[in-house]
Design a protein around this motif. Structure first.
Motif, short mmCIF file in Angstrom:
data_model
loop_
_atom_site.label_atom_id
_atom_site.label_comp_id
_atom_site.label_asym_id
_atom_site.label_seq_id
_atom_site.Cartn_x
_atom_site.Cartn_y
_atom_site.Cartn_z
N THR A 87 -15.93 65.38 -30.78
CA THR A 87 -14.77 66.21 -31.09
C THR A 87 -14.74 66.68 -32.54
O THR A 87 -13.90 67.50 -32.91
N SER A 88 -15.65 66.14 -33.37
CA SER A 88 -15.69 66.48 -34.80
C SER A 88 -14.35 66.18 -35.47
O SER A 88 -13.87 66.95 -36.31
N ARG A 89 -13.76 65.09 -35.07
CA ARG A 89 -12.47 64.70 -35.63
C ARG A 89 -12.53 63.32 -36.28
O ARG A 89 -13.26 62.45 -35.82
N LEU A 90 -11.75 63.18 -37.32
CA LEU A 90 -11.61 61.90 -37.99
C LEU A 90 -10.37 61.22 -37.44
O LEU A 90 -9.29 61.81 -37.40
N ASP A 91 -10.51 59.98 -37.00
CA ASP A 91 -9.36 59.23 -36.53
C ASP A 91 -8.67 58.62 -37.75
O ASP A 91 -9.19 57.71 -38.39
N GLU A 92 -7.51 59.13 -38.06
CA GLU A 92 -6.84 58.72 -39.30
C GLU A 92 -6.38 57.27 -39.26
O GLU A 92 -6.36 56.59 -40.29
N GLU A 93 -5.99 56.79 -38.09
CA GLU A 93 -5.59 55.38 -38.00
C GLU A 93 -6.78 54.47 -38.29
O GLU A 93 -6.66 53.47 -39.00
N ALA A 94 -7.93 54.82 -37.71
CA ALA A 94 -9.13 54.02 -37.95
C ALA A 94 -9.56 54.11 -39.41
O ALA A 94 -10.02 53.13 -40.00
N ALA A 95 -9.42 55.30 -40.00
CA ALA A 95 -9.78 55.48 -41.41
C ALA A 95 -8.87 54.66 -42.31
O ALA A 95 -9.32 54.03 -43.27
N GLU A 96 -7.57 54.65 -42.01
CA GLU A 96 -6.63 53.84 -42.79
C GLU A 96 -7.00 52.36 -42.69
O GLU A 96 -6.94 51.61 -43.67
N ALA A 97 -7.36 51.95 -41.48
CA ALA A 97 -7.74 50.55 -41.28
C ALA A 97 -9.01 50.21 -42.06
O ALA A 97 -9.13 49.13 -42.63
N PHE A 98 -9.95 51.14 -42.09
CA PHE A 98 -11.19 50.93 -42.84
C PHE A 98 -10.90 50.78 -44.33
O PHE A 98 -11.45 49.88 -44.99
N ILE A 99 -10.02 51.61 -44.86
CA ILE A 99 -9.65 51.51 -46.27
C ILE A 99 -9.04 50.14 -46.56
O ILE A 99 -9.41 49.47 -47.53
N GLY A 100 -8.11 49.74 -45.70
CA GLY A 100 -7.48 48.43 -45.90
C GLY A 100 -8.48 47.29 -45.79
O GLY A 100 -8.40 46.30 -46.53
N CYS A 102 -11.68 47.42 -46.50
CA CYS A 102 -12.49 47.41 -47.73
C CYS A 102 -11.75 46.70 -48.86
O CYS A 102 -12.34 45.91 -49.62
N GLU A 103 -10.45 46.97 -48.97
CA GLU A 103 -9.65 46.31 -50.00
C GLU A 103 -9.57 44.81 -49.74
O GLU A 103 -9.65 43.99 -50.67
N THR A 104 -9.43 44.45 -48.47
CA THR A 104 -9.37 43.03 -48.10
C THR A 104 -10.68 42.32 -48.46
O THR A 104 -10.68 41.20 -48.96
N PHE A 105 -11.80 43.00 -48.19
CA PHE A 105 -13.11 42.43 -48.52
C PHE A 105 -13.21 42.15 -50.02
O PHE A 105 -13.65 41.07 -50.44
N ALA A 106 -12.81 43.14 -50.82
CA ALA A 106 -12.91 42.98 -52.27
C ALA A 106 -12.00 41.86 -52.80
O ALA A 106 -12.36 41.15 -53.74
N LYS A 107 -10.84 41.70 -52.15
CA LYS A 107 -9.93 40.62 -52.57
C LYS A 107 -10.47 39.26 -52.17
O LYS A 107 -10.35 38.28 -52.91
N ALA A 108 -11.06 39.19 -50.98
CA ALA A 108 -11.57 37.91 -50.48
C ALA A 108 -12.85 37.50 -51.18
O ALA A 108 -13.12 36.31 -51.37
N HIS A 109 -13.67 38.49 -51.57
CA HIS A 109 -14.98 38.21 -52.19
C HIS A 109 -15.18 39.11 -53.41
O HIS A 109 -16.05 39.97 -53.42
N PRO A 110 -14.38 38.91 -54.45
CA PRO A 110 -14.44 39.80 -55.62
C PRO A 110 -15.78 39.76 -56.36
O PRO A 110 -16.13 40.73 -57.04
N GLN A 111 -16.53 38.68 -56.22
CA GLN A 111 -17.81 38.57 -56.91
C GLN A 111 -18.98 39.02 -56.04
O GLN A 111 -20.13 39.00 -56.49
N HIS A 112 -18.71 39.43 -54.83
CA HIS A 112 -19.78 39.87 -53.93
C HIS A 112 -20.43 41.13 -54.48
O HIS A 112 -19.76 42.00 -55.06
N ASP A 113 -21.76 41.25 -54.29
CA ASP A 113 -22.46 42.40 -54.86
C ASP A 113 -22.09 43.72 -54.21
O ASP A 113 -22.42 44.79 -54.75
N LYS A 114 -21.37 43.69 -53.09
CA LYS A 114 -20.96 44.93 -52.43
C LYS A 114 -19.46 45.19 -52.54
O LYS A 114 -18.96 46.15 -51.95
#
Length: 226
Positions: A87-100, A102-114
């Protein structure tokens, strides 16, 4: 405007890479998921996928020390499900979840190389959704939390690019571009930054006219026999 700038640079031989090459560079750097590049964002409702994505976040939130490997696998899956090839569409709910996520990953593992990389991807996902203030906030988080990471340079460049190309805040963009060139004069994005800085606030016609005026005038040869 930026697309036109890239075409101008290719057409009249301006020093630097074309916009296409620039985005290839972005992809190789892993700043943005390939399927989000040059994507026109549209609203898409997919409650089931959105619910699944948010459930993943809920599971992570309930764990005291989520495993980085498991979180990365989930992030990869969530990233793939953000964009529907058919459909060439971005699912905004899934995108919002992905952003959150990513933030959760950085908070849980701030020293991780990624950690910085995922925050940067979150910022570009927000920018793709045209949530520019959130994108800039995520870039700032990379810059302040991981100043020695190569991702800090990319985040600073993308902050300036967002202010310039998307938000049309010329004075702020100029300050960021100048800061980038001062801090990272030898970065591979330095030429792109200098080009954007030189043409801040100019229309495409003004850019073309400036380039034409900068071209050396070739001397006209006298006809033979004179």
């Amino acid at each position: 405007m930026v697309e036109a700038r890239g075409a101008i640079r290719r057409g009249i031989g301006v020093v630097g890479e074309s916009l296409t090459e620039f985005f290839e560079k972005v992809k190789k750097k892993g700043i943005l998921e390939p399927h989000l590049i040059n994507h026109q964002v549209r609203t898409s409702m997919n409650a089931k996928l959105g619910l699944l994505a948010f459930l993943c976040l809920g599971i992570w939130a309930c764990q005291s020390t989520p495993q980085a490997g498991d979180m990365e696998k989930n992030l990869q899956e969530m990233s793939k499900k953000m964009y529907n090839e058919e459909t060439s569409r971005l699912d905004e709910e899934a995108a919002e979840a992905f952003i959150g996520a990513c933030e959760t990953f950085a908070k849980a593992h701030p020293q991780h190389d990624k950690a910085a990389e995922y925050l940067l991807k979150a910022g570009e996902t927000a920018r793709t959704m045209k949530n520019y203030p959130r994108g800039i906030a995520l870039y700032d988080q990379v810059i302040s939390t991981y100043p020695d990471s190569p991702k800090a340079a990319q985040a600073l460049f993308l902050k300036g690019f967002t202010l310039d190309n998307d938000m049309k805040q010329i004075d702020q963009a100029r300050s960021i571009y100048e800061s980038f060139l001062e801090k990272y004069p030898n970065d591979e994005f330095a030429d792109d930054t200098q080009f954007l800085l030189n043409n801040l606030g100019k229309s495409d016609d003004e850019i073309i006219k400036g380039f034409e005026q900068s071209q050396p005038v070739e001397a006209t040869e006298a006809p033979a026999g004179e």
